[in-house]
Motif scaffolding. Structure first.
Motif, PDB file in Angstrom:
ATOM      1  N   GLU A 233      18.414 -18.945  14.885  1.00 53.85           N
ATOM      2  CA  GLU A 233      19.161 -20.113  14.563  1.00 53.85           C
ATOM      3  C   GLU A 233      18.397 -21.015  13.502  1.00 53.85           C
ATOM      4  OE1 GLU A 233      22.376 -20.469  15.609  1.00 53.85           O
ATOM      5  OE2 GLU A 233      22.190 -18.344  16.501  1.00 53.85           O
ATOM      6  N   VAL A 234      18.611 -20.992  12.482  1.00 59.52           N
ATOM      7  CA  VAL A 234      17.713 -21.808  11.495  1.00 59.52           C
ATOM      8  C   VAL A 234      18.449 -22.483  10.496  1.00 59.52           C
ATOM      9  CG1 VAL A 234      15.871 -20.234  11.743  1.00 59.52           C
ATOM     10  CG2 VAL A 234      17.424 -19.743   9.960  1.00 59.52           C
ATOM     11  N   ASP A 235      17.947 -23.270   9.940  1.00 58.18           N
ATOM     12  CA  ASP A 235      18.628 -24.128   8.776  1.00 58.18           C
ATOM     13  C   ASP A 235      18.436 -23.574   7.441  1.00 58.18           C
ATOM     14  OD1 ASP A 235      19.516 -26.439  10.628  1.00 58.18           O
ATOM     15  OD2 ASP A 235      17.211 -26.514  10.617  1.00 58.18           O
ATOM     16  N   GLN A 236      17.318 -23.000   6.972  1.00 61.13           N
ATOM     17  CA  GLN A 236      17.043 -22.356   5.768  1.00 61.13           C
ATOM     18  C   GLN A 236      16.579 -21.161   6.004  1.00 61.13           C
ATOM     19  OE1 GLN A 236      14.685 -25.015   3.386  1.00 61.13           O
ATOM     20  NE2 GLN A 236      16.285 -26.185   3.072  1.00 61.13           N
ATOM     21  N   ILE A 237      16.517 -20.146   5.038  1.00 55.60           N
ATOM     22  CA  ILE A 237      15.833 -18.774   5.073  1.00 55.60           C
ATOM     23  C   ILE A 237      15.380 -18.566   3.593  1.00 55.60           C
ATOM     24  CG2 ILE A 237      16.404 -16.351   5.396  1.00 55.60           C
ATOM     25  CD1 ILE A 237      19.100 -17.106   6.678  1.00 55.60           C
ATOM     26  N   TYR A 238      14.080 -18.274   3.838  1.00 56.79           N
ATOM     27  CA  TYR A 238      13.478 -17.772   2.559  1.00 56.79           C
ATOM     28  C   TYR A 238      13.071 -16.236   2.678  1.00 56.79           C
ATOM     29  CZ  TYR A 238      11.751 -22.638   1.120  1.00 56.79           C
ATOM     30  OH  TYR A 238      11.804 -23.961   0.859  1.00 56.79           O
ATOM     31  N   ASN A 239      13.878 -15.526   1.822  1.00 58.81           N
ATOM     32  CA  ASN A 239      13.323 -14.010   1.833  1.00 58.81           C
ATOM     33  C   ASN A 239      12.289 -13.649   0.933  1.00 58.81           C
ATOM     34  OD1 ASN A 239      13.833 -11.414   2.494  1.00 58.81           O
ATOM     35  ND2 ASN A 239      15.316 -11.051   0.952  1.00 58.81           N
ATOM     36  N   LEU A 240      11.133 -13.493   1.298  1.00 55.14           N
ATOM     37  CA  LEU A 240      10.130 -13.096   0.717  1.00 55.14           C
ATOM     38  C   LEU A 240       9.747 -11.539   0.888  1.00 55.14           C
ATOM     39  CD1 LEU A 240       9.968 -16.251   0.101  1.00 55.14           C
ATOM     40  CD2 LEU A 240       7.591 -16.024   0.277  1.00 55.14           C
ATOM     41  N   ALA A 241      10.364 -10.885   1.596  1.00 56.82           N
ATOM     42  CA  ALA A 241       9.834  -9.620   2.198  1.00 56.82           C
ATOM     43  C   ALA A 241      10.101  -8.431   1.112  1.00 56.82           C
ATOM     44  CB  ALA A 241      10.812  -9.262   3.649  1.00 56.82           C
ATOM     45  N   CYS A 242       8.731  -7.942   0.784  1.00 58.59           N
ATOM     46  CA  CYS A 242       8.909  -6.876  -0.031  1.00 58.59           C
ATOM     47  C   CYS A 242       7.341  -6.498  -0.670  1.00 58.59           C
ATOM     48  CB  CYS A 242       9.649  -7.135  -1.166  1.00 58.59           C
ATOM     49  SG  CYS A 242      10.157  -5.320  -2.108  1.00 58.59           S
ATOM     50  N   PRO A 243       6.835  -5.280  -0.593  1.00 61.50           N
ATOM     51  CA  PRO A 243       5.534  -5.317  -1.432  1.00 61.50           C
ATOM     52  C   PRO A 243       5.798  -5.630  -2.822  1.00 61.50           C
ATOM     53  CG  PRO A 243       6.347  -3.068  -0.222  1.00 61.50           C
ATOM     54  CD  PRO A 243       7.415  -4.170   0.072  1.00 61.50           C
ATOM     55  N   ALA A 244       4.870  -6.199  -3.258  1.00 62.35           N
ATOM     56  CA  ALA A 244       5.069  -6.480  -4.567  1.00 62.35           C
ATOM     57  C   ALA A 244       3.879  -6.255  -5.664  1.00 62.35           C
ATOM     58  CB  ALA A 244       4.779  -8.203  -4.759  1.00 62.35           C
ATOM     59  N   SER A 245       3.319  -5.357  -5.407  1.00 63.64           N
ATOM     60  CA  SER A 245       2.342  -4.866  -6.316  1.00 63.64           C
ATOM     61  C   SER A 245       2.448  -3.340  -6.391  1.00 63.64           C
ATOM     62  CB  SER A 245       0.681  -5.190  -5.975  1.00 63.64           C
ATOM     63  OG  SER A 245       0.449  -4.341  -4.765  1.00 63.64           O
ATOM     64  N   PRO A 246       2.217  -2.893  -7.677  1.00 69.52           N
ATOM     65  CA  PRO A 246       2.646  -1.307  -7.894  1.00 69.52           C
ATOM     66  C   PRO A 246       1.968  -0.351  -7.007  1.00 69.52           C
ATOM     67  CG  PRO A 246       2.116  -2.462 -10.055  1.00 69.52           C
ATOM     68  CD  PRO A 246       1.766  -3.538  -8.849  1.00 69.52           C
ATOM     69  N   PRO A 247       0.717  -0.439  -6.438  1.00 73.35           N
ATOM     70  CA  PRO A 247       0.254   0.558  -5.655  1.00 73.35           C
ATOM     71  C   PRO A 247       1.103   0.571  -4.455  1.00 73.35           C
ATOM     72  CG  PRO A 247      -1.618  -0.603  -6.641  1.00 73.35           C
ATOM     73  CD  PRO A 247      -0.150  -1.196  -7.072  1.00 73.35           C
ATOM     74  N   HIS A 248       1.265  -0.652  -3.860  1.00 70.32           N
ATOM     75  CA  HIS A 248       2.019  -0.866  -2.458  1.00 70.32           C
ATOM     76  C   HIS A 248       3.468  -0.467  -2.632  1.00 70.32           C
ATOM     77  CE1 HIS A 248      -1.399  -3.566  -1.472  1.00 70.32           C
ATOM     78  NE2 HIS A 248      -1.702  -2.504  -1.024  1.00 70.32           N
ATOM     79  N   TYR A 249       4.075  -0.999  -3.549  1.00 71.58           N
ATOM     80  CA  TYR A 249       5.583  -0.621  -3.578  1.00 71.58           C
ATOM     81  C   TYR A 249       5.923   0.965  -4.130  1.00 71.58           C
ATOM     82  CZ  TYR A 249       5.954  -2.223  -8.767  1.00 71.58           C
ATOM     83  OH  TYR A 249       5.821  -2.404 -10.066  1.00 71.58           O
ATOM     84  N   GLN A 250       4.911   1.538  -4.826  1.00 64.55           N
ATOM     85  CA  GLN A 250       4.987   2.879  -4.969  1.00 64.55           C
ATOM     86  C   GLN A 250       4.621   3.795  -3.959  1.00 64.55           C
ATOM     87  OE1 GLN A 250       3.018   3.493  -9.069  1.00 64.55           O
ATOM     88  NE2 GLN A 250       4.311   1.835  -9.878  1.00 64.55           N
ATOM     89  N   TYR A 251       3.847   3.155  -2.990  1.00 61.20           N
ATOM     90  CA  TYR A 251       3.111   4.022  -1.831  1.00 61.20           C
ATOM     91  C   TYR A 251       4.622   4.900  -1.099  1.00 61.20           C
ATOM     92  CZ  TYR A 251       1.296   5.188   2.626  1.00 61.20           C
ATOM     93  OH  TYR A 251       0.951   5.717   3.866  1.00 61.20           O
ATOM     94  N   ASN A 252       5.642   4.132  -1.027  1.00 61.14           N
ATOM     95  CA  ASN A 252       6.842   4.482  -0.349  1.00 61.14           C
ATOM     96  C   ASN A 252       8.072   3.985  -0.991  1.00 61.14           C
ATOM     97  OD1 ASN A 252       9.010   5.331   1.407  1.00 61.14           O
ATOM     98  ND2 ASN A 252       7.765   4.959   3.108  1.00 61.14           N
ATOM     99  N   PRO A 253       8.474   4.374  -2.044  1.00 64.71           N
ATOM    100  CA  PRO A 253       9.566   3.877  -3.092  1.00 64.71           C
ATOM    101  C   PRO A 253      10.835   3.761  -2.416  1.00 64.71           C
ATOM    102  CG  PRO A 253       8.815   5.935  -3.885  1.00 64.71           C
ATOM    103  CD  PRO A 253       7.670   5.536  -2.875  1.00 64.71           C
ATOM    104  N   ILE A 254      11.258   4.577  -1.464  1.00 62.20           N
ATOM    105  CA  ILE A 254      12.383   4.614  -0.790  1.00 62.20           C
ATOM    106  C   ILE A 254      12.585   3.490   0.164  1.00 62.20           C
ATOM    107  CG2 ILE A 254      14.167   5.673   0.676  1.00 62.20           C
ATOM    108  CD1 ILE A 254      12.949   8.324  -0.496  1.00 62.20           C
ATOM    109  N   LYS A 255      11.482   3.248   0.599  1.00 59.21           N
ATOM    110  CA  LYS A 255      11.233   2.160   1.799  1.00 59.21           C
ATOM    111  C   LYS A 255      11.385   0.566   0.910  1.00 59.21           C
ATOM    112  CE  LYS A 255       9.942   0.009   5.792  1.00 59.21           C
ATOM    113  NZ  LYS A 255      10.163   0.009   7.014  1.00 59.21           N
ATOM    114  N   THR A 256      10.686   0.857  -0.447  1.00 61.97           N
ATOM    115  CA  THR A 256      10.440  -0.482  -1.075  1.00 61.97           C
ATOM    116  C   THR A 256      12.099  -0.832  -1.530  1.00 61.97           C
ATOM    117  OG1 THR A 256       8.385  -0.063  -1.901  1.00 61.97           O
ATOM    118  CG2 THR A 256       9.763  -1.515  -3.273  1.00 61.97           C
TER     119      THR A 256
END
Length: 310
Positions: free
Chosen positions: A64-87
């Motif tokens: 139960e919140v008033d605002q939501i900031y969606n920042l969830a996601c690996p953002a650097s190439p080695p991390h987002y390419q580690y598991n691309p489907i999950k990204t």
């Protein structure tokens, strides 16, 4: 307000937590700690306004919140390419879960998108009305296209369900709490210089980036979230443009030591130019512009990395 931050234990999220709590808000952080770290938010654990929940944004959640900031996601190439489907799932399903919650609560929801939606741009600097030049099947596509799809979802929920959205496109940002191994150019150069290793520049080093210090970016986030005129997309970054070679030389000067600059082959789909047009940000964010010069921000970042790198 009660504010939910997905990915709140990450580099950007943890700085946003600090600012919002300092403003007197209650903050709930949702993070699976894939690239986020408890150390980034541990100083907040004793604060009664702060709550941490270990959870993956792919799986449904209710608060139960008033605002939501969606920042969830690996953002650097080695991390987002580690598991691309999950990204891709993190970007797409995370957006759906945040939007569904915002719809139910009638809460305002913020999407941290990226300059990567412009791909390897054929327009310079990049304005929000440019549709991009993106490879949909490359190694970086899991991130680029995941974020593009998230933007699509946000605007469809806005049009179809009247969800109150804010979509921001983040350009290169740096500062304390970056991961030493995140593979981004600022952290790479600083860590290599501190360790006395060769500084690796890809290609001829003439490709450009624009670097925004984290405090300036977070200020832009909060101003954008709390204005009522514009839903986005909105570029947020520093329009000051530097070549990779200039950045390497500046880091070397500030760190000292005997590191040499060496050149390696350019990775595939690496953008040659990246610079935000921030005309809209200045218009809608009460004249917002980045305040921290590159050398000042680098000095603060180097001081942090000296505590992290042995």
């Amino acid at each position: 307000m009660r504010i939910l931050i997905t990915g709140g234990a990450g580099f950007l999220g943890s700085h946003l937590c600090d600012r919002l709590i300092a403003q007197g808000h209650d903050v709930i952080v949702l993070d699976n700690l894939f690239t986020g770290r408890k150390e980034n938010i541990s100083h907040l654990f004793s604060n009664p306004r702060f709550e941490f929940v270990r959870h993956d944004v792919i799986d449904p959640f209710k608060f139960e919140v008033d605002q939501i900031y969606n920042l969830a996601c690996p953002a650097s190439p080695p991390h987002y390419q580690y598991n691309p489907i999950k990204t891709t799932k993190t970007s797409v399903m995370g957006a759906i879960n945040c939007l569904g919650l915002a719809k139910r609560l009638k809460a305002r929801v913020f999407q941290a998108s990226t300059s990567e939606v412009y791909g390897d741009p054929e327009v310079h600097p990049q304005r929000e009305d440019y549709w991009g030049h993106v490879n949909p099947i490359g190694k970086r596509s899991c991130y680029d296209e995941g974020k593009r799809c998230a933007e699509t979802l946000f605007f469809d929920y806005h049009r179809e369900n009247k969800v109150d959205i804010r979509v921001i496109r983040i350009f290169n940002t740096y500062g304390p709490r970056m991961l030493p191994n995140d593979g981004r150019v600022v952290s790479n150069f600083i860590v290599q210089a501190i360790k006395g290793e060769d500084i690796t520049v890809y290609g001829d080093g003439q490709q450009t980036r624009s670097f925004c210090y984290v405090d300036d970016l977070v200020e832009g986030f909060i101003r954008f979230m709390n204005q009522n005129e514009f839903v986005g997309p909105l570029n947020c970054g520093n329009p000051g443009e530097f070549t990779m070679l200039e950045l390497a030389e500046t880091v070397l000067k500030l760190v000292g030591g005997r590191s040499k600059i060496v050149h390696k082959e350019l990775p595939s789909d690496d953008p040659k130019q990246r610079q935000p047009d921030i005309t809209l940000a200045k218009k809608y964010l009460d004249g917002w512009t980045p305040q921290v010069p590159l050398e000042v921000g680098l000095e603060r970042t180097i001081a942090y990395f000296r505590t992290q790198v042995g």
